[in-house]
Design a protein around this motif. Structure first.
Motif: not given
Length: 371
Positions: A96-107
């Motif tokens: 099924p469709a899904f989403t992933i959220q990311t945080a604190d990723v280097d610029p």
């Protein structure tokens, strides 16, 4: 053969054990017993699963090879092939469709679209060069390559080629960070007034076409030694030095234009190196540790001269608002561990089997990164 040393059911080669206990663990915040018990659990818990996955892969490959051999000389039937791959479990139903959220990723990964280098971790000189490759000389790149349309001449400095380099670089500045109503080739001086960059010349005084492109300066505001600009998220540094042979001949004293070049580098433990035994693995980990601690150095001999390579320090810059800034001079360092196929004799498990390199690398490169 030097006897191995037991640590929590692991039989460790002495050179690797000495590196871990004398260099990697001190200052890491990880207690020796915690490290060895964790490594032993990792290797013993995941090795069976890894072997099962490799066996499953070999099984799939055997079936796929047999399918192709049975159809030698026949036209490829994509529909039948897809059905076969689904039947053996190589292809699985789409989830099924899904989403992933990311945080604190280097610029350097999230917002900056810059080049990336790959370098063997076992060569300290190459690794240092790669980590310091965040900044490169546009003048050197133009002069020393065929970017101008022809290769550089042999012998000493060619003034005519140097003039072409300067002209190309000034035209590049006009395209990337233009002035309002003048060319960078016409400039005789730069200054910072009320937090904004201005250029002076026979035309008078003009600002940048986009004032937001000014990122800071080095040296005095009325005659900066460095002018830091920003274009598409990457920096450009106009280096000014009227005592320099190139700067002395330039109306604005520009001795070089430096560009933020590679912004990430993969320090590679596998494809570009052949690290197999305990000595190889220890060298790889020692270089990675030196990069993580910032104290890796290498003495180089070239043309009869000896010099020392070390990691670059941040660029000290005064921001447009007058605050002191430290602009990164090193790339974002990524490490590529060995894949899950290979084993290494650097450590033997409780059954006397070589441990999987990918598992050992995972623990060791993270331990070094704790610094």
């Amino acid at each position: 053969m030097t006897p191995r040393i037991d640590r929590m059911g692991l039989r460790v080669a002495p050179e690797l054990l000495g590196f871990i206990e004398d260099h990697a663990l001190p200052g890491s915040g990880v207690a020796p017993d915690a490290f060895w018990s964790g490594l032993s659990a990792l290797l013993h818990d995941f090795a069976p699963a890894n072997r099962a996955l490799l066996a499953r892969r070999a099984e799939l490959q055997t079936w796929i090879d047999a399918w192709h051999r049975a159809r030698t000389g026949q036209p490829h039937d994509a529909v039948a092939y897809g059905a076969f791959l689904s039947e053996i479990g190589y292809l699985l139903p789409e989830p099924p469709a899904f989403t992933i959220q990311t945080a604190d990723v280097d610029p350097e990964i999230a917002t900056i679209a810059g080049p990336q280098l790959v370098v063997p971790i076992t060569n300290a000189r190459y690794a240092l060069n790669a980590v310091n490759a965040r900044w490169g000389s546009l003048y050197d790149a133009l002069y020393g390559t065929d970017a101008l349309g022809d290769a550089p001449p042999s012998g000493g400095y060619d003034g005519a080629r140097g003039a072409r380099v300067v002209a190309w670089a000034k035209a590049f500045l006009d395209r990337a960070v233009p002035l309002a109503g003048a060319s960078h080739a016409m400039v005789s001086g730069y200054a910072v007034r009320d937090g904004a960059l201005v250029a002076t010349g026979d035309f008078g005084m003009v600002p940048l076409g986009d004032p937001a492109a000014f990122a800071g300066h080095q040296g005095p505001a009325d005659d900066p030694a460095g002018v830091l600009l920003r274009h598409h998220g990457l920096h450009i540094l106009i280096v000014r030095d009227r005592a320099h042979p190139i700067g002395a001949a330039d109306p604005a004293g520009v001795a070089d234009v430096r560009l933020e070049a590679a912004v990430t580098a993969i320090l590679d433990c596998e494809d570009s190196v052949a690290a197999v035994d305990a000595a190889d693995k220890t060298l790889a980990y020692a270089n990675w540790l030196g990069l993580m601690r910032g104290d890796l150095i290498e003495t180089v001999e070239k043309g009869g001269a000896r010099f020392t390579r070390r990691l670059a320090d941040p660029l000290a810059v005064t921001g447009p608002d007058g605050t002191a800034l430290a602009v990164r001079a090193r790339v974002l360092q990524l490490v590529r561990n060995v894949g899950h196929l290979m084993t290494t004799p650097a450590i033997l498990d409780r059954d006397g089997a070589e441990v999987f390199e990918g598992l050992l690398d995972a623990m060791m490169t993270v331990l070094c990164a704790c610094h």
